[in-house]
Design a protein around this motif. Structure first.
Motif, mmCIF file in Angstrom:
data_model
loop_
_atom_site.group_PDB
_atom_site.id
_atom_site.type_symbol
_atom_site.label_atom_id
_atom_site.label_comp_id
_atom_site.label_asym_id
_atom_site.label_seq_id
_atom_site.Cartn_x
_atom_site.Cartn_y
_atom_site.Cartn_z
ATOM 1 N N SER A 69 0.835 -1.197 0.000
ATOM 2 C CA SER A 69 0.000 0.000 0.000
ATOM 3 C C SER A 69 0.877 1.258 0.000
ATOM 4 C CB SER A 69 -0.903 0.003 1.235
ATOM 5 O OG SER A 69 -1.648 1.195 1.310
ATOM 6 N N SER A 70 0.376 2.301 -0.626
ATOM 7 C CA SER A 70 1.107 3.572 -0.650
ATOM 8 C C SER A 70 0.922 4.347 0.647
ATOM 9 C CB SER A 70 0.639 4.425 -1.834
ATOM 10 O OG SER A 70 -0.758 4.687 -1.740
ATOM 11 N N THR A 71 -0.046 3.936 1.475
ATOM 12 C CA THR A 71 -0.286 4.604 2.748
ATOM 13 C C THR A 71 -0.347 3.561 3.876
ATOM 14 O OG1 THR A 71 -2.690 4.470 2.428
ATOM 15 C CG2 THR A 71 -1.582 6.482 1.683
ATOM 16 N N ILE A 72 -0.131 4.024 5.084
ATOM 17 C CA ILE A 72 -0.202 3.162 6.261
ATOM 18 C C ILE A 72 -1.586 3.304 6.888
ATOM 19 C CG2 ILE A 72 0.711 2.700 8.563
ATOM 20 C CD1 ILE A 72 2.607 1.912 6.345
ATOM 21 N N ALA A 73 -2.317 2.203 6.983
ATOM 22 C CA ALA A 73 -3.647 2.221 7.594
ATOM 23 C C ALA A 73 -3.521 2.337 9.106
ATOM 24 C CB ALA A 73 -4.423 0.962 7.213
ATOM 25 N N THR A 74 -4.423 3.073 9.724
ATOM 26 C CA THR A 74 -4.344 3.353 11.156
ATOM 27 C C THR A 74 -5.535 2.792 11.922
ATOM 28 O OG1 THR A 74 -5.543 5.449 10.993
ATOM 29 C CG2 THR A 74 -3.145 5.518 10.620
ATOM 30 N N VAL A 75 -5.432 2.849 13.235
ATOM 31 C CA VAL A 75 -6.539 2.457 14.106
ATOM 32 C C VAL A 75 -7.774 3.307 13.800
ATOM 33 C CG1 VAL A 75 -7.344 2.450 16.506
ATOM 34 C CG2 VAL A 75 -5.060 1.571 15.949
ATOM 35 N N TYR A 76 -7.560 4.592 13.563
ATOM 36 C CA TYR A 76 -8.684 5.480 13.225
ATOM 37 C C TYR A 76 -9.392 4.997 11.965
ATOM 38 C CZ TYR A 76 -11.359 9.690 12.155
ATOM 39 O OH TYR A 76 -12.390 10.552 11.873
ATOM 40 N N ASP A 77 -8.621 4.670 10.949
ATOM 41 C CA ASP A 77 -9.214 4.180 9.701
ATOM 42 C C ASP A 77 -10.098 2.961 9.955
ATOM 43 O OD1 ASP A 77 -7.786 6.089 8.207
ATOM 44 O OD2 ASP A 77 -6.062 4.751 7.988
ATOM 45 N N ALA A 78 -9.654 2.109 10.864
ATOM 46 C CA ALA A 78 -10.312 0.818 11.069
ATOM 47 C C ALA A 78 -11.558 0.897 11.933
ATOM 48 C CB ALA A 78 -9.324 -0.178 11.679
ATOM 49 N N ILE A 79 -11.547 1.699 13.005
ATOM 50 C CA ILE A 79 -12.620 1.557 14.007
ATOM 51 C C ILE A 79 -13.312 2.843 14.412
ATOM 52 C CG2 ILE A 79 -11.419 -0.462 14.955
ATOM 53 C CD1 ILE A 79 -10.734 1.253 17.425
ATOM 54 N N ASN B 100 7.230 -8.426 35.652
ATOM 55 C CA ASN B 100 8.482 -8.240 34.926
ATOM 56 C C ASN B 100 8.282 -7.570 33.573
ATOM 57 O OD1 ASN B 100 10.059 -9.480 36.935
ATOM 58 N ND2 ASN B 100 9.593 -11.523 36.130
ATOM 59 N N VAL B 101 7.051 -7.612 33.074
ATOM 60 C CA VAL B 101 6.730 -6.962 31.803
ATOM 61 C C VAL B 101 5.562 -6.011 32.030
ATOM 62 C CG1 VAL B 101 7.546 -8.869 30.376
ATOM 63 C CG2 VAL B 101 5.164 -8.846 31.147
ATOM 64 N N HIS B 102 5.522 -4.928 31.263
ATOM 65 C CA HIS B 102 4.412 -3.994 31.460
ATOM 66 C C HIS B 102 3.141 -4.574 30.847
ATOM 67 C CE1 HIS B 102 4.060 -2.293 27.338
ATOM 68 N NE2 HIS B 102 5.360 -2.485 27.265
ATOM 69 N N LYS B 103 2.035 -4.329 31.509
ATOM 70 C CA LYS B 103 0.764 -4.983 31.181
ATOM 71 C C LYS B 103 -0.113 -4.176 30.233
ATOM 72 C CE LYS B 103 0.983 -8.531 34.174
ATOM 73 N NZ LYS B 103 0.817 -9.953 33.809
ATOM 74 N N TYR B 104 0.161 -2.882 30.076
ATOM 75 C CA TYR B 104 -0.803 -2.009 29.428
ATOM 76 C C TYR B 104 -0.278 -1.427 28.119
ATOM 77 C CZ TYR B 104 -2.561 -2.089 34.228
ATOM 78 O OH TYR B 104 -2.997 -2.486 35.468
ATOM 79 N N PHE B 105 -1.213 -1.222 27.189
ATOM 80 C CA PHE B 105 -0.886 -0.493 25.972
ATOM 81 C C PHE B 105 -2.172 0.115 25.418
ATOM 82 C CE2 PHE B 105 -0.223 0.159 21.443
ATOM 83 C CZ PHE B 105 1.013 0.807 21.440
ATOM 84 N N VAL B 106 -2.104 1.400 25.128
ATOM 85 C CA VAL B 106 -3.234 2.116 24.540
ATOM 86 C C VAL B 106 -3.010 2.226 23.034
ATOM 87 C CG1 VAL B 106 -4.552 4.273 24.495
ATOM 88 C CG2 VAL B 106 -3.566 3.441 26.651
ATOM 89 N N LEU B 107 -4.012 1.849 22.252
ATOM 90 C CA LEU B 107 -3.924 2.015 20.808
ATOM 91 C C LEU B 107 -3.874 3.503 20.463
ATOM 92 C CD1 LEU B 107 -6.526 -0.635 19.546
ATOM 93 C CD2 LEU B 107 -4.137 -0.954 20.191
ATOM 94 N N ARG B 108 -3.112 3.840 19.415
ATOM 95 C CA ARG B 108 -3.009 5.224 18.955
ATOM 96 C C ARG B 108 -3.882 5.404 17.721
ATOM 97 N NH1 ARG B 108 0.188 3.810 23.261
ATOM 98 N NH2 ARG B 108 2.019 5.193 23.496
ATOM 99 N N TRP B 109 -4.674 6.477 17.739
ATOM 100 C CA TRP B 109 -5.548 6.730 16.603
ATOM 101 C C TRP B 109 -4.780 6.840 15.295
ATOM 102 C CZ3 TRP B 109 -10.315 5.554 16.883
ATOM 103 C CH2 TRP B 109 -11.157 5.904 17.946
ATOM 104 N N ASP B 110 -3.610 7.469 15.339
ATOM 105 C CA ASP B 110 -2.896 7.818 14.105
ATOM 106 C C ASP B 110 -1.827 6.803 13.709
ATOM 107 O OD1 ASP B 110 -1.199 8.329 16.217
ATOM 108 O OD2 ASP B 110 -0.495 10.266 15.453
ATOM 109 N N GLN B 111 -1.872 5.619 14.325
ATOM 110 C CA GLN B 111 -0.886 4.578 14.019
ATOM 111 C C GLN B 111 -1.593 3.240 13.821
ATOM 112 O OE1 GLN B 111 2.185 4.390 17.046
ATOM 113 N NE2 GLN B 111 2.234 6.629 17.251
ATOM 114 N N PRO B 112 -0.912 2.271 13.212
ATOM 115 C CA PRO B 112 -1.469 0.914 13.206
ATOM 116 C C PRO B 112 -1.547 0.382 14.636
ATOM 117 C CG PRO B 112 0.337 1.125 11.622
ATOM 118 C CD PRO B 112 0.367 2.346 12.480
#
Length: 418
Positions: A238-248, A326-338
């Motif tokens: 693809s010529s562009t990177i699809a993001t979380v915003y695009d998807a949902i 030992n590992v971090h448990k959380y991650f927030v999806l970014r609107w402008d990233q995959p």
């Protein structure tokens, strides 16, 4: 009047799951699903429904074999009165006298994944799934396709449960069965699916194998495979990177229910708003997790960036739960990233897939996970919420599968094998 429609390519799908890879091949319109094999009941039910409703197979029920592929002889010849799998006449009966042009699929990946090896006390060394590729090879030996497509996780490249690299075993296995795969797997066959319009960071090993019964020149086969990866498939990037915003972004919102709204124990933690999108219902979150989700999403939205490091996330986990990790448990999806990778682990919790909207303060729904995996909205997942998350996480994104199917067809046409 002569029918000029091109002949469809006959496929056999192994470890098919709910059918993400199959769905992409069907979407291309170039393939005929002859039979599929899967051991999970809910995945079979989902796939039969999809083949019947979407692709109008009148005999969808007979095309999907609910069985354990490790029991190869019974799978081929039929089984009777099995307590778990019932009765079936077997693959030979389903396939009949038709030739299988292509075998596609990928054994369950948990034993190869880095996350699986970290979480298992023995590093997945004794997990039977390490060797399910051998069952795949048995089917290749029996049905002698012209080509194979074999999919798995990046962790496969470093897995060596008995001291010998799995990749070396797979290479040797395909070679012993008369198939050539690309020599440099990491350099050519490790595909970043986000480059193909998938709104998700997801790397997968995609092995295309050529049968020496049809492609007799091994040196030419390497040239064909290099051309396939570097040009035929790569041209569909693809010529562009699809993001979380695009998807949902257009899916209905759900907000936490205030405790004072009810004197009884709440069945839902978020507004149970009716949605026309199947599977778009939030899982239940306790008050503590809702507070954490809101804090983390607001931190990103505001630009404060207090919780971007693993250290700060682990500290927040300890402060809120009283436990250490030992590992971090959380991650927030970014609107402008995959999105980060959608895994089968979503069936256990959504802590690493937190919705970007702090007002919603929740993890993603089944439908949002499906969107990030590029399943169409008319794809129905017919299991429990837990089972649906697992099916989605284990699947190949159908949008990528369609591009792969188109590229594979080009290779088959170029070599005049169909």
């Amino acid at each position: 009047m002569e029918n000029n429609k091109p002949k469809k390519i006959n496929t056999l799908e192994l470890f098919v799951g709910c059918g993400g890879l199959l769905d992409g091949f069907e979407q291309s319109g170039m393939y005929e699903t002859i039979a599929s094999v899967e051991w999970a009941k809910q995945a079979c039910t989902t796939l039969i429904n999809r083949l019947s409703k979407k692709y109008k197979y009148e005999n969808a029920q007979s095309k999907v074999l609910h069985f354990d592929i490790q029991r190869t002889h019974e799978l081929i010849n039929g089984w009777k009165d099995d307590e778990k799998f019932g009765t079936n006449k077997g693959l030979n009966w389903v396939i009949g006298d038709r030739e299988i042009d292509l075998i596609i699929g990928g054994p369950p990946c948990q034993a190869y994944s880095m996350a699986g090896r970290i979480q298992d006390k023995d590093g997945m060394r004794y997990d039977y799934r390490n060797y399910l590729f051998e069952s795949y090879l048995k089917m290749v030996k029996i049905y002698k396709p012209k080509m194979i497509v074999f999919e798995n996780v990046e962790g496969m490249l470093s897995a060596s449960p008995d001291g010998v690299n799995i990749v070396d075993k797979i290479k040797q296995g395909f070679n012993d069965h008369g198939f050539d795969i690309i020599d440099d797997i990491r350099g050519n066959a490790l595909i970043d699916l986000s480059e193909y319009g998938i709104p998700q960071k997801r790397k997968r090993v995609i092995l295309v194998g050529l049968s020496r019964d049809h492609f007799s020149d091994e040196n030419r086969n390497q040239s064909l495979l290099l051309e396939f990866y570097n040009n035929t498939l790569a041209k569909y990037k693809s010529s562009t990177i699809a993001t979380v915003y695009d998807a949902i972004h257009d899916l209905p919102s759900f907000y936490p229910i205030k405790e004072e709204d009810s004197t009884k124990k709440l069945k839902f933690s978020h507004t149970p708003t009716a949605s026309s999108f199947s599977g778009h219902t939030p899982r239940f979150h306790n008050k503590r997790d809702i507070e954490i989700f809101r804090t983390l999403a607001e931190d990103i939205k505001s630009g404060n960036s207090r919780y971007l490091s693993a250290v700060s996330l682990k500290q927040l986990y300890t402060e809120m739960t009283g436990k250490n990790s030992n590992v971090h448990k959380y991650f927030v999806l970014r609107w402008d990233q995959p999105s980060n990778t959608i895994p089968a682990h979503l069936k256990k919790d959504g802590l690493r897939h937190i919705h970007p909207d702090p007002d919603q303060a929740r993890s993603i729904t089944v439908r949002e996970a499906a969107r990030l995996q590029t399943f169409d909205d008319d794809f129905e997942f017919l299991g429990s919420m837990v089972q649906n998350y697992e099916m989605i996480g284990n699947a190949v994104p159908p949008k990528f599968a369609k591009l792969l199917a188109t590229a594979v067809n080009e290779l088959l046409q170029y070599t005049k094998l169909v």
